[in-house]
Motif scaffolding. Structure first.
Motif, PDB file in Angstrom:
ATOM      1  N   PHE A   1       2.522   5.973  -5.839  1.00 32.07           N
ATOM      2  CA  PHE A   1       2.643   5.378  -4.510  1.00 32.07           C
ATOM      3  C   PHE A   1       3.664   6.167  -3.701  1.00 32.07           C
ATOM      4  CE2 PHE A   1       6.017   3.458  -6.987  1.00 32.07           C
ATOM      5  CZ  PHE A   1       7.091   3.393  -6.105  1.00 32.07           C
ATOM      6  N   GLU A   2       3.671   5.919  -2.397  1.00 29.14           N
ATOM      7  CA  GLU A   2       4.722   6.446  -1.538  1.00 29.14           C
ATOM      8  C   GLU A   2       5.306   5.287  -0.740  1.00 29.14           C
ATOM      9  OE1 GLU A   2       2.594   9.307   0.789  1.00 29.14           O
ATOM     10  OE2 GLU A   2       2.131   7.863   2.386  1.00 29.14           O
ATOM     11  N   PHE A   3       6.578   5.406  -0.409  1.00 26.89           N
ATOM     12  CA  PHE A   3       7.254   4.367   0.357  1.00 26.89           C
ATOM     13  C   PHE A   3       7.701   4.971   1.675  1.00 26.89           C
ATOM     14  CE2 PHE A   3      11.342   1.905   1.125  1.00 26.89           C
ATOM     15  CZ  PHE A   3      10.695   0.806   1.683  1.00 26.89           C
ATOM     16  N   ASN A   4       7.002   4.604   2.749  1.00 28.92           N
ATOM     17  CA  ASN A   4       7.331   5.086   4.083  1.00 28.92           C
ATOM     18  C   ASN A   4       8.392   4.190   4.704  1.00 28.92           C
ATOM     19  OD1 ASN A   4       5.949   7.427   5.441  1.00 28.92           O
ATOM     20  ND2 ASN A   4       4.191   6.492   4.401  1.00 28.92           N
ATOM     21  N   LEU A   5       9.588   4.723   4.853  1.00 25.57           N
ATOM     22  CA  LEU A   5      10.701   3.979   5.435  1.00 25.57           C
ATOM     23  C   LEU A   5      10.870   4.406   6.892  1.00 25.57           C
ATOM     24  CD1 LEU A   5      13.140   2.070   5.100  1.00 25.57           C
ATOM     25  CD2 LEU A   5      14.477   4.069   4.371  1.00 25.57           C
ATOM     26  N   CYS A   6      10.743   3.443   7.801  1.00 27.14           N
ATOM     27  CA  CYS A   6      10.837   3.725   9.232  1.00 27.14           C
ATOM     28  C   CYS A   6      11.815   2.756   9.876  1.00 27.14           C
ATOM     29  CB  CYS A   6       9.477   3.578   9.900  1.00 27.14           C
ATOM     30  SG  CYS A   6       8.171   4.588   9.192  1.00 27.14           S
ATOM     31  N   GLY A   7      12.890   3.274  10.429  1.00 30.16           N
ATOM     32  CA  GLY A   7      13.825   2.402  11.114  1.00 30.16           C
ATOM     33  C   GLY A   7      15.259   2.862  10.991  1.00 30.16           C
ATOM     34  N   VAL A   8      16.132   2.099  11.628  1.00 32.24           N
ATOM     35  CA  VAL A   8      17.574   2.337  11.577  1.00 32.24           C
ATOM     36  C   VAL A   8      18.256   0.990  11.365  1.00 32.24           C
ATOM     37  CG1 VAL A   8      17.527   4.392  13.040  1.00 32.24           C
ATOM     38  CG2 VAL A   8      17.725   2.139  14.101  1.00 32.24           C
ATOM     39  N   GLY A   9      19.555   1.028  11.086  1.00 33.87           N
ATOM     40  CA  GLY A   9      20.274  -0.225  10.892  1.00 33.87           C
ATOM     41  C   GLY A   9      21.560  -0.005  10.119  1.00 33.87           C
ATOM     42  N   ASN A  10      22.365  -1.049  10.037  1.00 32.30           N
ATOM     43  CA  ASN A  10      23.677  -0.944   9.410  1.00 32.30           C
ATOM     44  C   ASN A  10      23.618  -0.568   7.938  1.00 32.30           C
ATOM     45  OD1 ASN A  10      24.889  -1.709  11.823  1.00 32.30           O
ATOM     46  ND2 ASN A  10      24.910  -3.880  11.304  1.00 32.30           N
TER      47      ASN A  10
ATOM     48  N   ASP B   1      11.404   9.306   4.082  1.00 32.84           N
ATOM     49  CA  ASP B   1      12.361   8.773   5.048  1.00 32.84           C
ATOM     50  C   ASP B   1      12.027   9.322   6.430  1.00 32.84           C
ATOM     51  OD1 ASP B   1      14.500   7.759   6.401  1.00 32.84           O
ATOM     52  OD2 ASP B   1      15.993   9.093   5.490  1.00 32.84           O
ATOM     53  N   ASN B   2      11.416   8.479   7.267  1.00 34.96           N
ATOM     54  CA  ASN B   2      10.965   8.912   8.585  1.00 34.96           C
ATOM     55  C   ASN B   2      11.989   8.686   9.681  1.00 34.96           C
ATOM     56  OD1 ASN B   2       7.930   9.458   8.011  1.00 34.96           O
ATOM     57  ND2 ASN B   2       8.279   7.454   7.109  1.00 34.96           N
TER      58      ASN B   2
ATOM     59  N   ASP C   1       3.318   7.923  19.308  1.00 39.91           N
ATOM     60  CA  ASP C   1       2.260   8.523  18.489  1.00 39.91           C
ATOM     61  C   ASP C   1       2.674   8.701  17.036  1.00 39.91           C
ATOM     62  OD1 ASP C   1       0.609   8.628  20.678  1.00 39.91           O
ATOM     63  OD2 ASP C   1       1.014  10.731  21.139  1.00 39.91           O
ATOM     64  N   GLU C   2       3.955   8.976  16.813  1.00 43.16           N
ATOM     65  CA  GLU C   2       4.430   9.150  15.434  1.00 43.16           C
ATOM     66  C   GLU C   2       4.305   7.844  14.653  1.00 43.16           C
ATOM     67  OE1 GLU C   2       8.387  10.712  12.960  1.00 43.16           O
ATOM     68  OE2 GLU C   2       8.492  10.383  15.128  1.00 43.16           O
TER      69      GLU C   2
ATOM     70  N   CYS D   1      -2.054   5.531   8.243  1.00 43.25           N
ATOM     71  CA  CYS D   1      -2.192   5.933   6.839  1.00 43.25           C
ATOM     72  C   CYS D   1      -1.552   4.941   5.867  1.00 43.25           C
ATOM     73  CB  CYS D   1      -1.621   7.333   6.627  1.00 43.25           C
ATOM     74  SG  CYS D   1       0.171   7.433   6.748  1.00 43.25           S
ATOM     75  N   SER D   2      -0.938   3.870   6.390  1.00 45.85           N
ATOM     76  CA  SER D   2      -0.269   2.891   5.519  1.00 45.85           C
ATOM     77  C   SER D   2      -1.252   1.834   5.031  1.00 45.85           C
ATOM     78  CB  SER D   2       0.881   2.213   6.272  1.00 45.85           C
ATOM     79  OG  SER D   2       1.883   3.145   6.624  1.00 45.85           O
ATOM     80  N   HIS D   3      -1.016   1.351   3.815  1.00 44.32           N
ATOM     81  CA  HIS D   3      -1.865   0.305   3.234  1.00 44.32           C
ATOM     82  C   HIS D   3      -1.227  -1.076   3.290  1.00 44.32           C
ATOM     83  CE1 HIS D   3      -3.491   3.940   1.002  1.00 44.32           C
ATOM     84  NE2 HIS D   3      -4.537   3.453   1.621  1.00 44.32           N
ATOM     85  N   VAL D   4       0.079  -1.136   3.050  1.00 47.65           N
ATOM     86  CA  VAL D   4       0.781  -2.416   2.954  1.00 47.65           C
ATOM     87  C   VAL D   4       2.029  -2.380   3.827  1.00 47.65           C
ATOM     88  CG1 VAL D   4       2.221  -3.810   1.418  1.00 47.65           C
ATOM     89  CG2 VAL D   4      -0.059  -3.151   0.696  1.00 47.65           C
ATOM     90  N   PHE D   5       2.255  -3.457   4.557  1.00 47.62           N
ATOM     91  CA  PHE D   5       3.509  -3.673   5.291  1.00 47.62           C
ATOM     92  C   PHE D   5       4.355  -4.634   4.468  1.00 47.62           C
ATOM     93  CE2 PHE D   5       5.890  -6.536   8.138  1.00 47.62           C
ATOM     94  CZ  PHE D   5       6.720  -5.616   8.770  1.00 47.62           C
TER      95      PHE D   5
END
Length: 359
Positions: A215-224, A243-244, A250-251, A258-262
């Motif tokens: 599997f791959e884990f697409n991490l998108c975001g910012v935070g503390n 780590d995106n 568009d990104e 391409c993601s399967h699960v949120f």
């Protein structure tokens, strides 16, 4: 007919500065609700902003900035967005008070928060909440469940509370565009905060790796908690982490496609825009039963509700191994959005409410 001038209280509208659900909803309104003339008033912390002296001075000056904004613009209605969280309530009460004493009609739009479901023990916070609710001309909440909690906890009259779930602009992708049989892709999209269930995510991803699942884990975001979480992910799942950083436009759409699960095993939520956006792009939600989420997700039908790391791991394993089920749930998730969370219906209901209020 002249357009109504609506002052809308919102965090930063730049997706580079703020990824909150309130910002996302406000951007949709400004872009698509052409029958209303919105005057944005920015209130809130940018994601990368620290609460230091500079930030404190900005808070002190905010009421004066609001008064200047009101004097420069002919405002008909104030659309006041807020989450019922301790800091937001304390920060926003002064500008809310100014709108009330100046007799502007106010729509109080509550975007979830822990004090929708549970009354605070702190007397000051209770007083602030009662003040917000007492002086709002109309109150908007995200679900019937939140309406019930609000009315029962704070003795609000049922006919003063309107349910308006968040909505998204329909996606242009079709199911045939979805790479269902590709490497299993798990998506986290939003603010990277421990209250979003980051520890539970780490445990489940570690278990998947130990079982030898690909599997791959697409991490998108910012935070503390971003630096801590990225470091822990790298320790536990290695190069399975992608780590995106902060994504938008568009990104973001490319990653959603391409993601399967949120995955969002959060402790507190309203109605997450990231979840709705994901479902809108055929991504199956695996989420906790908090806030208004249970009104959207029917477990096993258009996603899964989970309550433990064991649940998360079991669901992810099931979807990795059964791509037919994954495809079925993907379609059901998209159909849920098309049926109940379309932007056009949202705008019609909101504009009807605007039209009932007069200064």
């Amino acid at each position: 007919m002249n357009k109504k001038n609506v002052l809308i209280i919102t965090p930063s509208l730049n997706p580079k500065d703020n990824i909150s659900g309130i910002s996302s909803v406000t951007r949709l309104l400004l872009e698509h609700n052409k029958g209303i003339n919105y005057v944005p008033f920015l209130q809130g912390k940018k994601d990368a902003e620290h609460r230091g002296l500079k930030w404190l001075l900005k808070q002190i000056m905010t009421p004066f900035h609001l008064l200047k904004c009101l004097s420069k613009n002919s405002i008909d209605i104030a659309h006041f967005n807020i989450g019922f969280e301790p800091f937001s309530l304390i920060r926003d009460i002064i500008i809310y008070y100014l709108l009330i004493v100046k007799s502007y009609p106010v729509i109080l739009h509550i975007h979830g928060g822990r004090f929708v479901k549970t009354k605070p023990t702190n007397k000051l916070l209770r007083y602030i909440i009662y003040y917000f609710l007492k002086y709002a001309d109309e109150i908007l909440v995200l679900s019937e469940l939140e309406k019930s909690f609000l009315c029962n906890l704070y003795n609000v009259q049922q006919n003063n509370v309107y349910v308006l779930p968040n909505a998204v602009q329909p996606s242009n992708i079709s199911f045939s565009d979805k790479p269902i049989d590709a490497r299993f892709s798990i998506l986290y999209l939003g603010r990277i905060d421990k209250n979003k269930g980051l520890s539970e995510i780490l445990v489940s991803l570690s278990e998947l790796k130990a079982l030898g699942e690909d599997f791959e884990f697409n991490l998108c975001g910012v935070g503390n908690d971003r630096d801590w979480f990225v470091e822990e992910c790298r320790k536990r799942i290695g190069d399975r982490l992608i780590d995106n950083g902060l994504v938008y436009g568009d990104e973001k759409l490319k990653i959603l496609k391409c993601s399967h699960v949120f995955l969002l095993p959060s402790y507190f939520e309203g109605l997450p825009m990231a979840m709705l956006e994901s479902m809108n792009n055929f991504v199956v939600p695996v989420v906790t039963s908090v806030g208004s989420i249970p009104e959207v997700i029917k477990s096993g039908e258009n996603g899964f509700l989970v309550s433990s790391t064991a649940d998360i791991t079991d669901v992810l394993l099931k979807l990795i191994k059964d791509r037919a089920l994954l495809g079925k749930l993907s379609v059901a998730a998209k159909e849920t959005i098309n049926r109940s969370y379309s932007l056009n219906s949202y705008l019609e209901k909101l504009n009807d409410l605007y039209m009932t209020l007069k200064k």
